[in-house]
Structures are given as structure tokens and as C-alpha cells.
Design a protein around this motif. Structure first.
Motif, PDB file in Angstrom:
ATOM      1  N   LEU A 255       0.778  -1.174   0.093  1.00 32.85           N
ATOM      2  CA  LEU A 255      -0.053   0.088  -0.077  1.00 32.85           C
ATOM      3  C   LEU A 255       0.807   1.098  -0.019  1.00 32.85           C
ATOM      4  O   LEU A 255       0.455   2.019  -0.740  1.00 32.85           O
ATOM      5  CB  LEU A 255      -1.025   0.153   1.120  1.00 32.85           C
ATOM      6  N   VAL A 256       2.012   1.253   0.746  1.00 36.15           N
ATOM      7  CA  VAL A 256       2.772   2.526   0.933  1.00 36.15           C
ATOM      8  C   VAL A 256       3.433   2.681  -0.643  1.00 36.15           C
ATOM      9  O   VAL A 256       3.543   3.866  -1.139  1.00 36.15           O
ATOM     10  CB  VAL A 256       3.924   2.259   1.963  1.00 36.15           C
ATOM     11  N   ALA A 257       4.115   1.570  -0.942  1.00 34.33           N
ATOM     12  CA  ALA A 257       4.522   1.639  -2.402  1.00 34.33           C
ATOM     13  C   ALA A 257       3.421   2.270  -3.557  1.00 34.33           C
ATOM     14  O   ALA A 257       3.711   3.026  -4.476  1.00 34.33           O
ATOM     15  CB  ALA A 257       5.199   0.246  -2.998  1.00 34.33           C
ATOM     16  N   GLU A 258       2.235   1.653  -3.338  1.00 36.37           N
ATOM     17  CA  GLU A 258       1.270   2.071  -4.496  1.00 36.37           C
ATOM     18  C   GLU A 258       0.896   3.540  -4.060  1.00 36.37           C
ATOM     19  O   GLU A 258       0.791   4.236  -5.230  1.00 36.37           O
ATOM     20  CB  GLU A 258       0.027   1.128  -4.329  1.00 36.37           C
ATOM     21  N   HIS A 259       0.925   4.169  -3.047  1.00 37.74           N
ATOM     22  CA  HIS A 259       0.713   5.640  -2.833  1.00 37.74           C
ATOM     23  C   HIS A 259       1.722   6.144  -3.384  1.00 37.74           C
ATOM     24  O   HIS A 259       1.396   7.431  -3.875  1.00 37.74           O
ATOM     25  CB  HIS A 259       0.288   5.768  -1.207  1.00 37.74           C
ATOM     26  N   ALA A 260       3.108   5.840  -3.358  1.00 37.62           N
ATOM     27  CA  ALA A 260       4.158   6.459  -3.980  1.00 37.62           C
ATOM     28  C   ALA A 260       4.011   6.493  -5.290  1.00 37.62           C
ATOM     29  O   ALA A 260       4.384   7.714  -5.809  1.00 37.62           O
ATOM     30  CB  ALA A 260       5.564   5.903  -3.384  1.00 37.62           C
ATOM     31  N   LEU A 261       3.557   5.452  -5.839  1.00 38.84           N
ATOM     32  CA  LEU A 261       3.380   5.576  -7.373  1.00 38.84           C
ATOM     33  C   LEU A 261       2.323   6.401  -7.854  1.00 38.84           C
ATOM     34  O   LEU A 261       2.481   6.920  -8.917  1.00 38.84           O
ATOM     35  CB  LEU A 261       3.247   3.836  -7.744  1.00 38.84           C
ATOM     36  N   ALA A 262       1.375   6.501  -6.959  1.00 34.66           N
ATOM     37  CA  ALA A 262       0.241   7.358  -7.489  1.00 34.66           C
ATOM     38  C   ALA A 262       0.572   8.836  -7.354  1.00 34.66           C
ATOM     39  O   ALA A 262       0.382   9.631  -8.370  1.00 34.66           O
ATOM     40  CB  ALA A 262      -1.159   7.200  -6.304  1.00 34.66           C
ATOM     41  N   VAL A 263       1.608   9.175  -6.442  1.00 41.30           N
ATOM     42  CA  VAL A 263       2.153  10.567  -6.434  1.00 41.30           C
ATOM     43  C   VAL A 263       2.841  10.812  -7.662  1.00 41.30           C
ATOM     44  O   VAL A 263       2.726  11.970  -8.444  1.00 41.30           O
ATOM     45  CB  VAL A 263       2.583  10.760  -5.326  1.00 41.30           C
ATOM     46  N   LEU A 264       3.663   9.920  -8.024  1.00 43.77           N
ATOM     47  CA  LEU A 264       4.511  10.045  -9.411  1.00 43.77           C
ATOM     48  C   LEU A 264       3.589  10.258 -10.713  1.00 43.77           C
ATOM     49  O   LEU A 264       4.148  10.654 -11.448  1.00 43.77           O
ATOM     50  CB  LEU A 264       5.552   8.752  -9.610  1.00 43.77           C
ATOM     51  N   LEU A 265       2.422   9.584 -10.276  1.00 49.59           N
ATOM     52  CA  LEU A 265       1.499   9.773 -11.681  1.00 49.59           C
ATOM     53  C   LEU A 265       0.636  10.727 -11.651  1.00 49.59           C
ATOM     54  O   LEU A 265      -0.093  11.056 -12.477  1.00 49.59           O
ATOM     55  CB  LEU A 265       0.721   8.267 -11.708  1.00 49.59           C
ATOM     56  N   GLY A 266       0.921  11.588 -10.718  1.00 47.21           N
ATOM     57  CA  GLY A 266      -0.011  12.942 -10.493  1.00 47.21           C
ATOM     58  C   GLY A 266      -1.293  12.738 -10.108  1.00 47.21           C
ATOM     59  O   GLY A 266      -2.195  13.522 -10.262  1.00 47.21           O
ATOM     60  N   GLU A 267      -1.536  11.664  -9.427  1.00 50.50           N
ATOM     61  CA  GLU A 267      -3.004  11.245  -8.711  1.00 50.50           C
ATOM     62  C   GLU A 267      -3.053  11.257  -7.289  1.00 50.50           C
ATOM     63  O   GLU A 267      -2.193  10.727  -6.630  1.00 50.50           O
ATOM     64  CB  GLU A 267      -3.373   9.707  -9.291  1.00 50.50           C
ATOM     65  N   PRO A 268      -3.983  11.406  -6.741  1.00 51.42           N
ATOM     66  CA  PRO A 268      -4.331  11.384  -5.207  1.00 51.42           C
ATOM     67  C   PRO A 268      -4.195   9.736  -4.903  1.00 51.42           C
ATOM     68  O   PRO A 268      -4.782   9.113  -5.710  1.00 51.42           O
ATOM     69  CB  PRO A 268      -5.694  11.890  -4.688  1.00 51.42           C
TER      70      PRO A 268
END
Length: 482
Positions: A255-268
Motif C-alpha cells: 500500500l505504501v509503494a502504491e501510494h508513492a506510485l500514485a504521487v509519481l503519476l500525479g494522482e491522489p
């Protein structure tokens, strides 16, 4: 030709003759020690030279290098990040700022023209007019409409050096943008492979939980029949609970890694969800090329080199402050006391030369301020030279790290695969022996635990290898095709 016109045109002609007398040092890129080949490189000199000849320079596009992994989901994520990442948008805005400053500096090469219209009402004192104290002195109204022209003749290269510095700054900003872009692409790929690694670990634990659940049922059945004691049941329950707990820990990391990827993609992070998928083993071999190619390919090296060029140009601008400055100015328009008479031919007015001060100025004494400016510019240039050389050294280290890591990871993966096979066979034998009553359940638990550890280590090596490939691609400056 009147005397006044000669006083204006002669300095202008001198300006044309002296325009090439720039005082700034000619820029040459400082030398750096470059090894002939990377220590870990396995290319022959002929193959390495062919690979280098195909290299794009820093300004050329690298292409979608991540497509070598043949992962459609990764391709989509990379495209989304390049469109929506906020850090990349900020870097693009910094490029626009630098280009605007460059245009502003270049504007000093051209004459500056302005126009104005207005009215003034003024009463000068009797003393300033040479009148007695009680003499009548009515106020005067003046309407003016005029255009002014000013131009600095670049006698000793001050303007040219300023433009060169601003141009190098803009080029540095563009290189930094490409560096941010490459870092973003690498971060997206590495985070993606981390998530896939955790998905594979989660799949292992799902299988382990299922296996230990079945083992618990078997142990409880044998306990009910009186074949074994309660100790084996307690151990089976403990191992099942431990596997479930470790599985939850992996879920938290994912979940932590998925959240980091979301920020890289410009998404909440709340709006982003990446479906689970196990990690496929990466078998991509990246050629390193020649060390000298890094000077052409790495955007951070290009940015450091452009920073040196800007600092060198500003030495010339600082030196030019010791020499004369020639400013050509003039104004042409109309002036009258009545608005209706403003544009009459008799109301015309003009001024050649500065209204205040002189046309040609020469500094004589400033308490060392100009020399301090030159000393500062030279020291700043030396700083940028050291930073450039350090950046080059760091680039060589990054490539050597990536090459050595990939070589060792390849050998380590082969040994780990053998360890997984041996552990799996030992686990099967322990289960058979347990059913036959020749070993205790503790031996079965230990064998199963070793299988899980070896399988998890193999998955982590696959993840490390995928991320190391990405890091090596980043270290060599991106992909190798336009």
C-alpha cells in the motif's frame, strides 16, 4: 555637419570599431580524466565503438526505453507520469523562466524605444530665474508628446557576455528538465517493480497460509486419533498465525509503494489502484558503451557543463565593468503651452544625447567594488568546474555500480534457484517422513519455513535485478535509441 552632430557620431563610429574588443575569457570545457573502458564492461573495443557511434547526444530524445521490459501496464504508467507529474511540470516551468530571462538579456542588443504623453504645471522660484523677490513669476503649463531612443554600444562585450550567460543558463535549465524527466521515468519503473515484487511475495504467503491451514487440519486429525500430542497442534497453529501476520506486513508495504506510485503519476493515492500481478523475471542485458559517451548522454553532466559556461561568461561581464560604457540616447517630439498647439510644426523639439550625465562614462575609483565582482565571478567559475568534475566521477561510479550489481545478481540468482529446488525437495521428504512417523512435526515446520525463506529470497533477487536494470539505464543517460 554641425559640431554637435560630430560629437554624437564620432563616439558611435568608435563604438563600431571597438565592438569586437570583448574582454571575457574564451570558454573551453575543462578536461576530465576518462577511463578507456568500464571495469565491468564485457564489450570488445570494436563493439563498444559501434555502440558509442550510435549514441544520441544529450539533447536528442531517448525514446521509450522502458518498453524493453515488454510490460503494457508499465508502458501506460510511464506515459501517464510524463503527462501529469507535478515535479516535471515545475521543471518545465523553470525552463520557460530561463528562456524568458534569456530573451530579456538578448533585448539589450537592440535599441530601446519608448513614447510618452503628459502635462506639467510648474512655477520656478524667482531666484532660479534671476528675478527680484517681488517680481511677477506666473506658473507655466507644458504639454509634451515625445518618443525616446536609447542604445548601449557594446564596446567591450558586457552585453554579449550577459547574453551568453543567460543562454547557458537556459541550456542548463533544459538539461535539468531532462534529468528530472529521466529520474521520473526511472522512479516509476522502480516503484512498479517493487510493487510487483511484493505481489509475488504475497502470492507466496497465500500459498503458505493455504498449505499451513491444510497441515493444521492434518495435525488436528492425527491428534484426535491419538497419534500425536497437543504440542504439534500448538506449533501448527503458531506457524499459520505467523504466516498470516507476515502476509499482512507485505500488504502494508504494498500500500505504501502504491501510494508513492500514485504521487509519481500525479494522482491522489485514494483514487489510484494497481491490480496485483506477480513479477516476471527480467532477462534484459544493458550494454554500457564507452565512458566518454556519458559526457554526451547524461543530462546532469550536461547541466553541470552549461553551468560552467554561464559562470565563464559572467567573468567577461564583470571585467567589462572596468572599461568605458557608451550610451546613445535621443528624444523627439512636441511641446507647447496649449494642448491645441501641441502638434504644430513650430512646437517640435528634439534632444540628442543624455538629458542628465554624459554619453561616455569611464570608471576611475570605486573602492574595489568592480574587482570584487571579478574575483567573485572567477571563484564561482572554479566552483562550477569542481562540481562538473565531481558529477562526471559520480556518473562513472553509477555505471560501475550497475554493471557489477547485475553481474553479481545474475550469479546469485542461479545459486538461489538451486537453493529453492533443494529446499522444496527437503520439505517434501520431511512431510513423507512425518506421515510415516520417522520425524517430528518440528522438522516439517523447519523445512517449510526454509522453503518460504528461499522462495522469498529468490523473488527479492528478481525485484533487485529489475530495479538494477532500470538504475543502470538511468546511469548511462537513458535508452540508446531515438
Amino acid at each position: 555637419m554641425t559640431t554637435y552632430l560630430r560629437s554624437v557620431l564620432v563616439p558611435a563610429l568608435l563604438a563600431g570599431l571597438l565592438a569586437g574588443c570583448a574582454v571575457g575569457p574564451d570558454y573551453q570545457r575543462p578536461s576530465v580524466e576518462i577511463p578507456k573502458t568500464f571495469k565491468e564492461a564485457t564489450l570488445s573495443p570494436e563493439a563498444a565503438q559501434r555502440w558509442k557511434d550510435a549514441q544520441p547526444s544529450d539533447a536528442m530524445k531517448r525514446g521509450k526505453w522502458w518498453t524493453i521490459f515488454k510490460d503494457a501496464k508499465l508502458d501506460a504508467l510511464e506515459d501517464q507520469a510524463l503527462k501529469a507529474n507535478q515535479n516535471l511540470k515545475a521543471a518545465a516551468a523553470r525552463v520557460a523562466q530561463a528562456r524568458a530571462l534569456q530573451r530579456g538579456a538578448s533585448s539589450e542588443r537592440m535599441p530601446q524605444v519608448d513614447a510618452g504623453f503628459g502635462v506639467t504645471r510648474q512655477r520656478a522660484s524667482n531666484v532660479s530665474q534671476g528675478l527680484p523677490a517681488g517680481a511677477p513669476n506666473p506658473p507655466v503649463t507644458a504639454w509634451r508628446a515625445q518618443a525616446g531612443v536609447s542604445y548601449e554600444a557594446d564596446l567591450f562585450g558586457r552585453v554579449a557576455a550577459t547574453v551568453d550567460g543567460a543562454t547557458a543558463d537556459a541550456q542548463q535549465s533544459e538539461a535539468l528538465f531532462r534529468s528530472v524527466q529521466l529520474a521520473l521515468q526511472a522512479d516509476v519503473a522502480q516503484t512498479y517493480f517493487l510493487i510487483r515484487e511484493l505481489d509475488s511475495e504475497q502470492a507466496l504467503y497465500r500459498g503458505t497460509v493455504d498449505l499451513r491451514g491444510k497441515s493444521l487440519n492434518l495435525v488436528e486429525h492425527r491428534y484426535a486419533q491419538g497419534d500425536i500430542g497437543e504440542l504439534d497442534v500448538a506449533r501448527a497453529k503458531s506457524e499459520l498465525a505467523a504466516a498470516r501476520s507476515e502476509s499482512m506486513g507485505i500488504a502494508r508495504q504494498r500500500l505504501v509503494a502504491e501510494h508513492a506510485l500514485a504521487v509519481l503519476l500525479g494522482e491522489p493515492p485514494a483514487d489510484f489502484k494497481l491490480p496485483p500481478h506477480t513479477l516476471d523475471r527480467v532477462a534484459v542485458r544493458i550494454p554500457a558503451g564507452l565512458p566518454s559517451s556519458l559526457l554526451e548522454r547524461r543530462p546532469d553532466i550536461a547541466a553541470a557543463e552549461r553551468a560552467m559556461a554561464a559562470a565563464n561568461a559572467r567573468i567577461g561581464a564583470a571585467r567589462a565593468a572596468f572599461f568605458p560604457r557608451l550610451s546613445l540616447t535621443g528624444a523627439l517630439g512636441y511641446e507647447s503651452s496649449e494642448l491645441g498647439d501641441l502638434f504644430q510644426w513650430s512646437s517640435r523639439t528634439f534632444l540628442l544625447g543624455p538629458l542628465v550625465g554624459t554619453m561616455l562614462s569611464l570608471p576611475i575609483f570605486d573602492g574595489g567594488r568592480r574587482q570584487a565582482g571579478v574575483d567573485f565571478a572567477r571563484a564561482h567559475y572554479k566552483e562550477e568546474v569542481a562540481a562538473y568534475r565531481q558529477t562526471v566521477l559520480g556518473a562513472f561510479r553509477d555505471v560501475e555500480d550497475g554493471l557489477s550489481s547485475l553481474r553479481i545478481l545474475g550469479e546469485q540468482t542461479d545459486m538461489q534457484d538451486a537453493a529453492v529446488k533443494s529446499a522444496a525437495r527437503a520439505a517434501r521428504l520431511s512431510q513423507i517422513q512425518y506421515r510415516e512417523g520417522s520425524v517430528s512435526y518440528l522438522d516439517v515446520i523447519d523445512a517449510d519455513r526454509v522453503v518460504l525463506q528461499q522462495q522469498r529470497a529468490a523473488v527479492q533477487l528478481d525485484g533487485d535485478r529489475a530495479r538494477t536494470v532500470v538504475q543502470l539505464i538511468r546511469a548511462i543517460g537513458g535508452g540508446w535509441g531515438a
